[in-house]
Scaffold this motif. Structure first.
Motif: not given
Length: 578
Positions: A90, A94, A140, A142-143, A163-165
Motif C-alpha cells: 500500500l 490508500d 475505495g 483496500k484493507v 477488498v484486497d486484504h
C-alpha cells in the motif's frame, strides 16, 4: 490519481473574523483564546502522536475490560501495524477501513493507519451488508480490519465490494492470554455473539500485528493538507457521504478543544485523568474528543465496547472514576434513570460534555441534581472534524444552547438567499474555519453545493444567535413542520413534551392535515402510565396552538442512530410517509 484526489485543497484556511462578532467578548470573559496557532504546514498528526509517546510513555493510554496499554506500547503496536500495511504494498493515501467497537485494537489500528501515511476509514460495525458494500465501493478501501462479530456482514457484502486484504480481530486479542481466551470463548459459545462466517483468505489480527517488525516502519512524508480520515455521514438524509478530513483539520480541532479546556482546567493536574469513551470511536465526536484530544492531553481512555449495557458501564465508572464524560442525550438519559448511577462517587468528575444531538433540558436537570455538575453542550458535524461551537466549561447551569464558535471559527446565520439574518432571527448556521473538511469523497458537485458563495459550509441546521454570540439550535431544515403557514421545529416540541413526568423520551414529525397542511405528531416512550388525552392537554398548556401535538402514538422504543440521534426519517416511514 487517487479516488477523490481532485477535490483536495491546500492547507486549512484561517478565517478573518470581523471585530464586531458578538462572541468575541465572551472569549475574553471566560478566558478562552480567540485564535489557535497552527503548526508549520509541513507537519502532520505524526508529530502529535510522537510527542504523546515521548511525554506520556508509561502512562496508560487505553483501558478496556480490565486490561490496559501504555503510550509506549501504543507507539510500538501502532508502528507494527503501520509496518504491516506498508509491507502489503500500500502507498500513501490508500484507504484502510476499521469496522470495530471500542476495544484496544481500535486505537492501535487507527494510529497505525495514519502513521503509515494512509487514510483511516471509520466503518460502523452495525452496518448492513448493503451499507458496508456502499462504503467500501465509495471509499475505495483496500484493507479492512473487522471484529469477527461482524465478519458475516462483510462475507455477505464482498461479492459486490471485495477488498484486497481482510484482517479479522477477536474481542479478547489484546486482553492477555488467559483473559483473552475466556472473553473469546464467552463471546462465541455462551453469548453467541459471533454468527458463522467463512473468510478463508483473511488474516487474524495477532498474525498481522506480529508479521513485520516495527523497525521496518518507514515514516511517510506528510503535511497538513494530506487527508487523514474519511468520515462518513450518518446517511439519514440519503446515501452516506465521506467527509475528507485532513491532518490540518484534525490538528486544528484538537487545538480548538484545547483552547476551551485550558480556560477551565490546569494542564498539570491531568496526570491521572480518565476520559470515559462510551461513545463509539468510529463516530467523529468520540473520535476527536475521546480519541485524538484525549491522547493529546495524556488522558487514559476508558473504552466501553457496549454502552447499551448500562449496568456494565456503571460498574466500569465505579472502578475508574472518570474525570470527563462525553455523551449524547440518550446515554445521559439512560444513566440518570438508573438507581445505581446515583450511588457513584463523582468526586473526580470535572466535566460532562454533551454533543451529537441536542441534550434535553429535563435530562440535563436530572444530571446536574445527581452529579453536582451541569452538562456542557457543544455542537459539530462530520464535516467539521467535528467541533464548531461550545459552551464555556465554567458555566454554572445547563444553557440549552450550543454556545459560542470555537476559536478561529467564524459563524454566520443566513436566510434562503444567503443573506445574513439579524441577531435573534432564525437562520441556517454556516461555518468557516480550519476544521472544515476538504470536501466529500468523489462528490465535487455536492462539495460545491455545500458551501455559500463566500466559502462558508452550510450545516443544514437552523439556529438563533443572541446578542452575546451564543447560539441555540432550533432544528434541521429538512425536519421542519409547516402548520397553517407557520414553521414548527420538532426539537421544540420534543423538549417541551419530554418535561411531562410520564414521558421517558419522544420524537416529533409532521403528518398531513386537510385543515392545516401538516399536524405535529409525537411518538412517545412512556416512563409511567399516561393517556393520550393527558399528553395532548399538556401540549395544549405548554405550546402555542399551531405547535402543540395533535396526535400521539405510544411505542416501546424510538428508532435511533448508533450515537443516539432520533431518526425522524424512520418515524415518517412508520407513518407511511417516506
Amino acid at each position: 490519481m487517487v479516488k477523490g484526489e481532485e477535490q483536495m485543497s491546500a492547507f486549512p484556511t484561517m478565517p478573518t473574523i470581523p471585530k464586531d462578532r458578538p462572541w468575541l467578548n465572551a472569549y475574553e470573559r471566560y478566558g478562552i483564546s480567540a485564535t489557535i496557532d497552527m503548526p508549520e504546514d509541513e507537519t502532520s498528526l505524526l508529530e502529535v502522536f510522537e510527542r504523546n509517546f515521548r511525554r506520556y510513555g508509561q502512562k496508560p493510554a487505553y483501558i478496556c475490560m480490565g486490561a490496559s496499554i501504555t503510550f509506549k506500547q501504543l507507539d510500538l503496536y501502532s508502528r507494527q501495524i503501520a509496518s504491516y500495511l506498508q509491507s502489503l504494498g500500500l502507498v500513501k493515501g490508500d484507504k484502510v477501513g476499521v469496522m470495530m467497537p471500542n476495544i484496544l485494537q481500535y486505537p492501535i489500528v487507527g494510529l497505525g493507519i495514519i502513521r503509515a501515511g494512509m487514510v483511516l476509514v471509520n466503518v460502523n460495525p452495525l452496518y448492513t451488508s448493503r451499507e458496508l458494500a456502499h462504503q467500501i465501493d465509495d471509499s475505495g478501501v483496500k484493507v479492512l480490519f473487522i471484529v469477527e462479530n461482524f465478519a458475516k456482514t462483510y462475507q455477505d457484502a464482498k461479492a459486490k465490494a471485495p477488498v484486497d486484504h481482510v484482517i479479522v480481530c477477536k474481542l479478547g486479542d489484546m486482553l492477555g492470554t488467559v483473559k483473552g481466551t475466556v472473553v473469546n470463548l464467552v463471546a462465541r459459545h455462551i453469548k453467541k455473539m459471533i454468527p458463522s462466517y467463512q473468510l478463508p483468505e483473511s488474516t487474524n489480527f495477532k498474525e498481522a500485528l506480529n508479521a513485520v517488525s516495527a523497525s521496518k516502519y518507514k515514516r511517510p512524508d506528510l503535511n497538513l493538507s494530506d487527508v487523514a480520515l474519511l468520515q462518513y455521514t450518518g446517511g439519514t438524509t440519503g446515501v452516506a457521504k465521506g467527509a475528507m478530513l485532513s491532518h490540518g483539520n484534525l490538528v486544528a480541532n484538537m487545538l480548538q478543544i484545547s483552547a476551551l479546556m485550558d480556560s477551565a482546567f490546569d494542564d498539570d493536574a491531568n496526570a491521572d485523568d480518565v476520559i470515559l469513551t462510551a461513545l463509539p470511536l468510529y463516530h467523529v465526536f468520540s473520535f476527536m474528543v475521546c480519541g485524538m484530544y484525549g491522547m493529546y492531553q495524556g488522558y487514559a481512555g476508558l473504552l466501553i465496547p457496549n454502552p447499551r449495557d448500562l449496568d456494565g458501564l456503571i460498574k466500569e465508572m465505579a472502578k475508574y472514576k472518570p474525570s470527563f464524560i462525553p455523551a449524547v442525550n440518550t446515554l445521559f438519559n439512560g444513566l440518570v434513570n438508573k438507581d445505581s448511577f446515583a450511588e457513584l462517587d463523582f468526586s473526580n468528575l470535572k466535566a460532562a460534555i454533551g454533543g451529537g444531538t441536542s441534550v434535553l433540558p429535563s435530562v440535563a436537570k436530572q444530571w446536574h441534581k445527581i452529579t453536582g455538575l451541569p452538562i456542557v453542550e457543544g455542537y459539530g458535524l462530520s464535516e467539521t472534524s467535528p467541533v464548531v461551537a461550545f459552551n464555556p466549561m465554567t458555566i454554572a447551569e445547563f444553557t440549552g444552547k450550543i454556545g459560542i464558535p470555537a476559536s478561529s471559527t467564524d459563524i454566520v446565520l443566513i436566510d434562503d438567499d444567503e443573506n445574513e439574518v439579524a441577531i435573534g432571527e432564525r437562520g441556517e448556521i454556516c461555518v468557516k474555519g480550519p476544521q472544515v473538511m476538504v470536501g466529500y469523497q468523489n462528490r465535487p458537485d455536492e462539495t460545491a453545493e455545500s458551501f455559500t458563495a463566500h466559502g462558508y459550509l452550510k450545516t443544514g441546521d437552523i439556529g438563533i444567535m443572541d446578542e452575546k454570540g451564543f447560539i441555540k439550535i432550533v432544528d434541521r431544515k429538512k425536519d421542519m413542520i409547516l402548520v397553517s403557514g407557520f414553521n414548527v421545529y420538532p426539537n421544540e416540541i420534543e423538549e417541551i413534551m419530554s418535561e411531562h413526568p410520564a414521558v421517558k423520551e419522544c420524537g416529533a414529525i409532521g403528518i398531513p392535515s386537510d385543515q392545516r397542511g401538516e399536524d405535529p405528531k409525537i411518538f412517545v416512550v412512556k416512563k409511567s402510565d399516561v393517556t393520550e388525552k393527558e399528553l395532548l392537554d399538556f401540549g395544549k398548556k405548554n405550546l402555542t396552538g399551531y405547535k402543540r401535538p395533535r396526535h400521539v402514538q405510544f411505542v416501546d422504543e424510538l428508532p435511533k442512530s448508533n450515537v443516539g440521534k432520533i431518526l425522524r426519517k424512520e418515524l415518517r416511514k412508520m407513518e407511511g410517509l417516506d
